[in-house]
Design a protein around this motif. Structure first.
Motif, PDB file in Angstrom:
ATOM      1  N   HIS A  20      64.273   9.207  35.081  1.00  0.00           N
ATOM      2  CA  HIS A  20      65.102  10.397  35.285  1.00  0.00           C
ATOM      3  C   HIS A  20      65.219  10.748  36.766  1.00  0.00           C
ATOM      4  N   VAL A  21      64.093  10.765  37.456  1.00  0.00           N
ATOM      5  CA  VAL A  21      64.109  11.098  38.883  1.00  0.00           C
ATOM      6  C   VAL A  21      64.916  10.058  39.657  1.00  0.00           C
ATOM      7  N   ALA A  22      64.729   8.796  39.331  1.00  0.00           N
ATOM      8  CA  ALA A  22      65.477   7.732  40.013  1.00  0.00           C
ATOM      9  C   ALA A  22      66.973   7.889  39.781  1.00  0.00           C
ATOM     10  N   ALA A  23      67.374   8.206  38.549  1.00  0.00           N
ATOM     11  CA  ALA A  23      68.796   8.375  38.233  1.00  0.00           C
ATOM     12  C   ALA A  23      69.393   9.541  39.001  1.00  0.00           C
ATOM     13  N   MET A  24      68.674  10.664  39.048  1.00  0.00           N
ATOM     14  CA  MET A  24      69.188  11.835  39.756  1.00  0.00           C
ATOM     15  C   MET A  24      69.308  11.564  41.259  1.00  0.00           C
ATOM     16  N   ALA A  25      68.341  10.853  41.801  1.00  0.00           N
ATOM     17  CA  ALA A  25      68.369  10.533  43.230  1.00  0.00           C
ATOM     18  C   ALA A  25      69.538   9.602  43.557  1.00  0.00           C
ATOM     19  N   MET A  82      87.504  20.531  34.891  1.00  0.00           N
ATOM     20  CA  MET A  82      86.200  19.865  34.931  1.00  0.00           C
ATOM     21  C   MET A  82      86.009  18.935  33.738  1.00  0.00           C
ATOM     22  N   SER A  83      86.410  19.417  32.571  1.00  0.00           N
ATOM     23  CA  SER A  83      86.248  18.623  31.356  1.00  0.00           C
ATOM     24  C   SER A  83      87.090  17.352  31.409  1.00  0.00           C
ATOM     25  N   GLU A  84      88.336  17.477  31.846  1.00  0.00           N
ATOM     26  CA  GLU A  84      89.203  16.308  31.924  1.00  0.00           C
ATOM     27  C   GLU A  84      88.683  15.304  32.950  1.00  0.00           C
ATOM     28  N   HIS A  85      88.127  15.821  34.046  1.00  0.00           N
ATOM     29  CA  HIS A  85      87.543  14.928  35.047  1.00  0.00           C
ATOM     30  C   HIS A  85      86.401  14.121  34.443  1.00  0.00           C
ATOM     31  N   MET A  86      85.514  14.789  33.726  1.00  0.00           N
ATOM     32  CA  MET A  86      84.372  14.087  33.142  1.00  0.00           C
ATOM     33  C   MET A  86      84.802  13.141  32.023  1.00  0.00           C
ATOM     34  N   ASP A  95      79.424  29.263  27.719  1.00  0.00           N
ATOM     35  CA  ASP A  95      79.880  28.244  26.764  1.00  0.00           C
ATOM     36  C   ASP A  95      80.538  27.063  27.473  1.00  0.00           C
ATOM     37  N   ASN A  96      81.343  27.351  28.477  1.00  0.00           N
ATOM     38  CA  ASN A  96      81.981  26.277  29.240  1.00  0.00           C
ATOM     39  C   ASN A  96      80.957  25.478  30.032  1.00  0.00           C
ATOM     40  N   PHE A  97      79.964  26.167  30.580  1.00  0.00           N
ATOM     41  CA  PHE A  97      78.901  25.483  31.318  1.00  0.00           C
ATOM     42  C   PHE A  97      78.182  24.476  30.423  1.00  0.00           C
ATOM     43  N   LYS A  98      77.884  24.889  29.200  1.00  0.00           N
ATOM     44  CA  LYS A  98      77.195  23.992  28.266  1.00  0.00           C
ATOM     45  C   LYS A  98      78.023  22.746  27.980  1.00  0.00           C
ATOM     46  N   LYS A  99      79.326  22.922  27.812  1.00  0.00           N
ATOM     47  CA  LYS A  99      80.200  21.782  27.520  1.00  0.00           C
ATOM     48  C   LYS A  99      80.241  20.803  28.686  1.00  0.00           C
ATOM     49  N   ILE A 100      80.378  21.338  29.890  1.00  0.00           N
ATOM     50  CA  ILE A 100      80.452  20.463  31.068  1.00  0.00           C
ATOM     51  C   ILE A 100      79.110  19.792  31.331  1.00  0.00           C
ATOM     52  N   LEU A 152      78.688  16.804  29.117  1.00  0.00           N
ATOM     53  CA  LEU A 152      79.446  15.646  29.602  1.00  0.00           C
ATOM     54  C   LEU A 152      78.761  15.011  30.807  1.00  0.00           C
ATOM     55  N   ARG A 153      78.234  15.843  31.682  1.00  0.00           N
ATOM     56  CA  ARG A 153      77.509  15.318  32.842  1.00  0.00           C
ATOM     57  C   ARG A 153      76.276  14.532  32.397  1.00  0.00           C
ATOM     58  N   ARG A 154      75.591  15.027  31.398  1.00  0.00           N
ATOM     59  CA  ARG A 154      74.402  14.321  30.885  1.00  0.00           C
ATOM     60  C   ARG A 154      74.783  12.981  30.266  1.00  0.00           C
ATOM     61  N   GLN A 155      75.952  12.920  29.649  1.00  0.00           N
ATOM     62  CA  GLN A 155      76.404  11.637  29.103  1.00  0.00           C
ATOM     63  C   GLN A 155      76.555  10.600  30.210  1.00  0.00           C
ATOM     64  N   TYR A 156      77.131  11.020  31.320  1.00  0.00           N
ATOM     65  CA  TYR A 156      77.321  10.092  32.434  1.00  0.00           C
ATOM     66  C   TYR A 156      75.977   9.717  33.050  1.00  0.00           C
ATOM     67  N   GLU A 157      75.113  10.693  33.223  1.00  0.00           N
ATOM     68  CA  GLU A 157      73.771  10.416  33.736  1.00  0.00           C
ATOM     69  C   GLU A 157      73.050   9.418  32.837  1.00  0.00           C
TER      70      GLU A 157
END
Length: 198
Positions: A154-159, A63-67, A119-124, A127-132
């Motif tokens: 925020h709502v527009a980005a998530m949609a 997951m990390s490498e993908h992000m 801990d892994n969830f927080k890291k991923i 990274l997801r928030r960076q892309y968002e």
């Protein structure tokens, strides 16, 4: 991850990642064992631990490498001199093209988040928030110069992200519409969703 030195070690490590990715996408993380991964790769089960200490580490790394790869690829595509409208169109094209070519990565990135340890969830998630945030920055610029009519960035980005990522669940290369046609339709849909009619 501990890796065996040399080209054979690197090839085996790559093969392990490919096999694990495919099995996780086909069967789900919980249903796949390290022994099964080793069998598909063609190595002894014990040898697998020279490359990854456990299945959780393997999932988190995939997951990390993908992000990381996604963010790096977008930064190469993104142009600071683009207008907000052109930047949004570029983002739509980039997201569709990148994700359509990596359906297994997309599947586990969304469906297997629940199986990550805290801990892994927080890291991923970071990274997801960076892309968002990359999309939010485009929307904020368009909101500021009145290119876009958005009630909440925020709502527009998530949609928009949900809409774009959903393409991977139904798109087929031999389907009724070409990928280029689908891209054009999605550009129109996303632009209309932020008040751009062109």
């Amino acid at each position: 991850m501990a890796r065996t030195a040399g080209s054979n070690g690197q090839e085996t490590a790559s093969r392990i990642d490919d096999v694990a990715l495919s099995l996780f996408a086909q069967k789900g993380y919980a249903a796949v064992s390290m022994r099964e991964i080793a069998r598909e790769v063609g190595v002894q089960a014990g040898a697998l631990y020279n490359y990854s200490p456990n299945k959780q580490d393997l999932l988190a790394r995939l997951m990390s490498e993908h992000m990381d790869d996604l963010l790096e690829a977008w930064h190469k595509e993104n142009q600071d001199n683009f207008s907000p409208i052109d930047a949004l169109k570029a983002f739509v094209l980039f997201h569709i093209r990148y994700h359509v070519s990596r359906p297994d990565h997309v599947f586990i990135s969304y469906m297997e988040l629940r199986n990550l340890e805290p801990d892994n969830f927080k890291k991923i998630e970071a990274l997801r928030r960076q892309y968002e945030q990359e999309l939010k920055l485009i929307l904020e610029r368009g909101q500021k110069d009145a290119s876009f009519n958005i009630a909440d960035v925020h709502v527009a980005a998530m949609a928009i992200l949900a809409q774009l990522t959903g393409v991977t669940t139904w798109y087929r290369a031999k389907g009724r519409l070409s990928q280029t046609t689908i891209e054009d339709i999605y550009i129109q849909l996303v632009c209309q969703s932020v008040g751009v009619h062109s």
